[in-house]
Design a protein around this motif. Structure first.
Motif, PDB file in Angstrom:
ATOM      1  N   THR A 127       0.826  -1.200   0.000  1.00 17.31           N
ATOM      2  CA  THR A 127       0.000   0.000   0.000  1.00 17.31           C
ATOM      3  C   THR A 127       0.865   1.256   0.000  1.00 17.31           C
ATOM      4  N   GLU A 128       1.908   1.262   0.806  1.00 20.57           N
ATOM      5  CA  GLU A 128       2.807   2.419   0.843  1.00 20.57           C
ATOM      6  C   GLU A 128       3.522   2.613  -0.495  1.00 20.57           C
ATOM      7  N   GLU A 129       3.895   1.525  -1.125  1.00 22.92           N
ATOM      8  CA  GLU A 129       4.529   1.613  -2.437  1.00 22.92           C
ATOM      9  C   GLU A 129       3.557   2.194  -3.459  1.00 22.92           C
ATOM     10  N   LEU A 130       2.316   1.738  -3.427  1.00 22.89           N
ATOM     11  CA  LEU A 130       1.300   2.277  -4.332  1.00 22.89           C
ATOM     12  C   LEU A 130       1.033   3.751  -4.063  1.00 22.89           C
ATOM     13  N   ARG A 131       1.035   4.129  -2.792  1.00 25.33           N
ATOM     14  CA  ARG A 131       0.860   5.547  -2.458  1.00 25.33           C
ATOM     15  C   ARG A 131       1.999   6.386  -3.053  1.00 25.33           C
ATOM     16  N   GLY A 132       3.224   5.868  -2.969  1.00 25.70           N
ATOM     17  CA  GLY A 132       4.369   6.571  -3.547  1.00 25.70           C
ATOM     18  C   GLY A 132       4.240   6.726  -5.048  1.00 25.70           C
ATOM     19  N   ILE A 133       3.796   5.676  -5.708  1.00 23.77           N
ATOM     20  CA  ILE A 133       3.595   5.737  -7.161  1.00 23.77           C
ATOM     21  C   ILE A 133       2.499   6.747  -7.498  1.00 23.77           C
ATOM     22  N   ALA A 135       1.504   9.316  -5.694  1.00 26.90           N
ATOM     23  CA  ALA A 135       1.993  10.675  -5.409  1.00 26.90           C
ATOM     24  C   ALA A 135       2.912  11.158  -6.515  1.00 26.90           C
ATOM     25  N   ALA A 136       3.816  10.303  -6.983  1.00 25.73           N
ATOM     26  CA  ALA A 136       4.748  10.673  -8.044  1.00 25.73           C
ATOM     27  C   ALA A 136       4.018  10.929  -9.360  1.00 25.73           C
ATOM     28  N   SER A 137       2.849  10.316  -9.516  1.00 25.64           N
ATOM     29  CA  SER A 137       2.063  10.481 -10.738  1.00 25.64           C
ATOM     30  C   SER A 137       1.048  11.611 -10.631  1.00 25.64           C
ATOM     31  N   GLY A 138       1.023  12.272  -9.480  1.00 24.81           N
ATOM     32  CA  GLY A 138       0.063  13.360  -9.278  1.00 24.81           C
ATOM     33  C   GLY A 138      -1.362  12.885  -9.023  1.00 24.81           C
ATOM     34  N   MET A 139      -1.502  11.634  -8.638  1.00 23.44           N
ATOM     35  CA  MET A 139      -2.820  11.086  -8.348  1.00 23.44           C
ATOM     36  C   MET A 139      -3.092  11.126  -6.843  1.00 23.44           C
ATOM     37  N   SER A 140      -4.344  10.928  -6.500  1.00 19.81           N
ATOM     38  CA  SER A 140      -4.729  10.898  -5.096  1.00 19.81           C
ATOM     39  C   SER A 140      -4.065   9.724  -4.384  1.00 19.81           C
ATOM     40  N   THR A 141      -3.627   9.967  -3.169  1.00 20.05           N
ATOM     41  CA  THR A 141      -3.022   8.910  -2.351  1.00 20.05           C
ATOM     42  C   THR A 141      -3.975   8.458  -1.246  1.00 20.05           C
ATOM     43  N   ASP A 142      -5.221   8.872  -1.326  1.00 16.59           N
ATOM     44  CA  ASP A 142      -6.216   8.544  -0.306  1.00 16.59           C
ATOM     45  C   ASP A 142      -6.970   7.280  -0.710  1.00 16.59           C
TER      46      ASP A 142
END
Length: 143
Positions: A127-133, A135-142
Motif C-alpha cells: 500500500t505504501e509503495e502504491l501511495r508513492g507511485i 503521489a509521483a504520478s500526481g494522483m490521489s493517495t487517499d
C-alpha cells in the motif's frame, strides 16, 4: 436497521446477536447493531467473497473498543457461519498490534499467527509503495 429488521432464519449470526442482546447493556447493543448493520445488509445483497469487511474508522472512532471487537466477531460469524471465531491481537513489525478475527484453531497456533502478521506487513508495504507511485504520478493517495 433495528433488531426487528434482521431476518430470523436460524443463521449463526442471528443466534450470536441474540446471545449478545441478552448479555450486553441495551444501549451498547443498539450501538453494536448500528455498527454492524451496513455489513449485514451488504452480506444479504452479495456473496461475502466479493466484499471488504473492515469497520470504517471514521464511523467507529467514538465507539468503545469492546463494541468494535464484538462488531468484528458478529461480522465474522455472518461471513463464516461459525460461532467459534476469536479476536486476537498480533504484533506486526513496523505497525504494532493489529486485531484480527480468526477461527479458534488459528488463534491458538503461533506459527499461523506469525504468517498472518507477515501478510499484513506485506500488504501495508504494498500500500505504501502504491501511495508513492500515486503521489509521483500526481494522483490521489487517499485509498
Amino acid at each position: 436497521m433495528n433488531e426487528a429488521e434482521f431476518p430470523r432464519d436460524g443463521r449463526p449470526v442471528d443466534m450470536y446477536l441474540d446471545l449478545l442482546r441478552v448479555r450486553m447493556d441495551s444501549e451498547d447493543y443498539q450501538l453494536l447493531l448500528k455498527v454492524v448493520a451496513p455489513a449485514l445488509r451488504a452480506l444479504d445483497e452479495q456473496p461475502p467473497e466479493s466484499l471488504d469487511f473492515a469497520l470504517d474508522p471514521d464511523e467507529t472512532e467514538d465507539v468503545p473498543q469492546e463494541i468494535r471487537d464484538e462488531a468484528a466477531l458478529v461480522i465474522a460469524t455472518a461471513v463464516t457461519g461459525r460461532l467459534d471465531n476469536q479476536l486476537v491481537e498480533i504484533q506486526v513489525d513496523g505497525t504494532g498490534p493489529v486485531r484480527v478475527v480468526t477461527d479458534a484453531a488459528t488463534a491458538s497456533d503461533p506459527g499461523r499467527l506469525a504468517e498472518i502478521a507477515g501478510c499484513i506487513q506485506q500488504r501495508q508495504q504494498d500500500t505504501e509503495e502504491l501511495r508513492g507511485i500515486a503521489a509521483a504520478s500526481g494522483m490521489s493517495t487517499d485509498f
